[in-house]
Scaffold this motif. Structure first.
Motif, PDB file in Angstrom:
ATOM      1  N   UNK A 176      -2.963  16.847  14.930  1.00  0.00           N
ATOM      2  CA  UNK A 176      -2.258  15.585  15.133  1.00  0.00           C
ATOM      3  C   UNK A 176      -0.760  15.792  15.356  1.00  0.00           C
ATOM      4  N   UNK A 177      -0.218  16.898  14.839  1.00  0.00           N
ATOM      5  CA  UNK A 177       1.215  17.153  14.969  1.00  0.00           C
ATOM      6  C   UNK A 177       1.616  17.551  16.383  1.00  0.00           C
ATOM      7  N   UNK A 178       0.657  17.815  17.240  1.00  0.00           N
ATOM      8  CA  UNK A 178       0.955  18.137  18.634  1.00  0.00           C
ATOM      9  C   UNK A 178       1.300  16.882  19.442  1.00  0.00           C
ATOM     10  N   UNK A 179       0.984  15.703  18.904  1.00  0.00           N
ATOM     11  CA  UNK A 179       1.216  14.458  19.622  1.00  0.00           C
ATOM     12  C   UNK A 179       2.657  13.988  19.447  1.00  0.00           C
ATOM     13  N   UNK A 180       3.074  13.050  20.281  1.00  0.00           N
ATOM     14  CA  UNK A 180       4.405  12.456  20.165  1.00  0.00           C
ATOM     15  C   UNK A 180       4.385  11.387  19.084  1.00  0.00           C
ATOM     16  N   UNK A 181       5.371  11.386  18.178  1.00  0.00           N
ATOM     17  CA  UNK A 181       5.379  10.402  17.083  1.00  0.00           C
ATOM     18  C   UNK A 181       5.634   8.981  17.582  1.00  0.00           C
ATOM     19  N   UNK A 182       5.272   8.028  16.729  1.00  0.00           N
ATOM     20  CA  UNK A 182       5.458   6.595  17.017  1.00  0.00           C
ATOM     21  C   UNK A 182       4.813   6.204  18.341  1.00  0.00           C
ATOM     22  N   UNK A 183       3.595   6.699  18.557  1.00  0.00           N
ATOM     23  CA  UNK A 183       2.918   6.488  19.834  1.00  0.00           C
ATOM     24  C   UNK A 183       1.455   6.108  19.615  1.00  0.00           C
ATOM     25  N   UNK A 184       1.001   5.101  20.357  1.00  0.00           N
ATOM     26  CA  UNK A 184      -0.410   4.722  20.358  1.00  0.00           C
ATOM     27  C   UNK A 184      -1.119   5.516  21.448  1.00  0.00           C
ATOM     28  N   UNK A 185      -2.080   6.328  21.042  1.00  0.00           N
ATOM     29  CA  UNK A 185      -2.816   7.183  21.970  1.00  0.00           C
ATOM     30  C   UNK A 185      -4.220   6.645  22.214  1.00  0.00           C
ATOM     31  N   UNK A 297      -3.029   5.621  16.432  1.00  0.00           N
ATOM     32  CA  UNK A 297      -1.569   5.551  16.368  1.00  0.00           C
ATOM     33  C   UNK A 297      -1.040   6.679  15.491  1.00  0.00           C
ATOM     34  N   UNK A 298      -0.174   7.502  16.061  1.00  0.00           N
ATOM     35  CA  UNK A 298       0.443   8.590  15.313  1.00  0.00           C
ATOM     36  C   UNK A 298       1.866   8.179  14.954  1.00  0.00           C
ATOM     37  N   UNK A 299       2.112   7.985  13.669  1.00  0.00           N
ATOM     38  CA  UNK A 299       3.428   7.531  13.244  1.00  0.00           C
ATOM     39  C   UNK A 299       4.399   8.673  12.989  1.00  0.00           C
ATOM     40  N   UNK A 300       3.920   9.902  13.100  1.00  0.00           N
ATOM     41  CA  UNK A 300       4.773  11.061  12.883  1.00  0.00           C
ATOM     42  C   UNK A 300       4.666  11.640  11.491  1.00  0.00           C
ATOM     43  N   UNK A 301       3.999  10.918  10.594  1.00  0.00           N
ATOM     44  CA  UNK A 301       3.899  11.379   9.221  1.00  0.00           C
ATOM     45  C   UNK A 301       2.538  11.903   8.829  1.00  0.00           C
TER      46      UNK A 301
END
Length: 336
Positions: A176-185, A297-301
């Motif tokens: 999951x950390x490979x994704x851009x934060x604060x983003x709905x995928x 949704x990846x919030x970065x946390x």
């Protein structure tokens, strides 16, 4: 020197006629143009790639600032260096703007050519595709059920072709950390059907998306677009025909129908069409088909792996004729 709306323009200075405090021809300066180019570039870098391209049309100063490496470095996502260090991009003397659009239009292969990395052109957010080779496919290593074939049309070296199975299950995972934060995928299954495809005509599949060990979302999807179109027509036509026959029997009923009732019908149709867009496959720009499996949704946390599962194990019917390229994870496009 020219005149715009009654104001004489000379370079980037405007002379306004009239008396102010007993004087005349007071010179009004657009102080924005007096800023250093580096300052303008910093301001542009706080906007978006689309805005930066538009600002190039404002003036020569804006064009120079908006195309600078300082601006486009800000639009490139953190960690992009690790993807290009061993690539042709690193060896070519590209400006940051050219690198940005190259990564948008030409996905970069990594992990021994089994995954791809690219950028969303509008937002600059990270996009990935997991090839069929890194997916867990039940019976995928048994030639009786699945086979691997080269495909010049695919992004990767080879693709998986379904021969025949009754238990269909495909699983993909990504850190999951490979994704851009604060983003709905969204997770999207990329495939094609052969001419002899069978078993998917009236069969829904379960799509499950979520963190391993966490809460997951589930939806039903179709892989046969023609069957989906027939289903959508069967939902709409009978109801419309029923209204027509009812109106023939009693015209007063139609006359007394309120506007709110008609609006409710239109809202129901729009909701159904929106769901159909997600649940049924559509043609991609590269000629392949895709169907959306779910959102995340990846919030970065968060930490862990994002798990994407597509399966049909309840019907028991045999199915075949599917060519799998992979699963693409990309930012969800905003509705216009």
């Amino acid at each position: 020197m020219g005149t715009v709306m009654g104001i004489e323009m000379e370079g980037e200075t405007a002379k306004v006629g009239g008396d102010v405090g007993g004087g005349s021809n007071v010179e009004a300066v657009d102080y924005f143009y007096m800023l250093p180019e580096g300052c303008i570039a910093h301001i542009v870098s706080l906007t978006s790639p689309r805005d930066a391209c538009r600002l190039c049309l404002v003036s020569s100063i804006f064009k120079s600032a908006a195309e600078s490496d300082a601006v486009w470095e800000k639009f490139l996502p953190p960690g992009y260096h690790s993807f290009i260090v061993d690539s042709d991009y690193h060896r070519r003397a590209l400006t940051k703007k050219d690198l940005y659009f190259s990564l948008c239009d030409q996905p970069l292969l990594f992990d021994e050519g089994r995954k791809s990395f690219s950028l969303d052109k509008v937002s600059g957010k990270k996009c990935y595709m997991l090839s069929a080779r890194v997916l867990s496919i039940v019976w995928g290593d048994t030639p009786r059920y699945w086979t691997w074939i080269p495909s010049p049309e695919a992004r990767f070296g080879d693709v998986a072709e379904l021969i025949s199975v009754c238990w269909f299950e495909i699983l993909g995972k990504i850190d999951i950390r490979m994704l851009s934060p604060s983003t709905l995928y969204t997770a999207n299954f990329v495939f094609k059907s052969t001419r002899g495809a069978y078993g998917f005509e009236h069969q829904t599949l379960d799509a499950v998306v979520g963190l391993v060990g966490g809460q997951k979302s589930t939806r039903s999807v179709y892989l046969d677009d023609e069957a989906g179109q027939r289903r959508r027509r069967s939902q709409i036509v009978p109801r419309r025909m029923g209204l027509l026959f009812r109106n023939h029997r009693n015209m007063e009923t139609e006359i007394s129908t309120t506007r709110s009732d008609r609006d409710m019908d239109m809202d129901m149709d729009r909701d159904r069409d929106r769901n159909d867009e997600h649940n049924h496959p559509k043609v991609r720009g590269d000629g392949w088909m895709e169907v959306e499996l779910g959102e995340f949704f990846y919030d970065g946390g968060q930490e862990g792996e994002l798990e994407i599962n597509l399966l049909e194990v309840k019907g028991g019917n045999w199915k075949g004729g599917l060519i799998v390229q992979g699963i693409e994870i990309r930012p969800k496009k905003e509705l216009a």
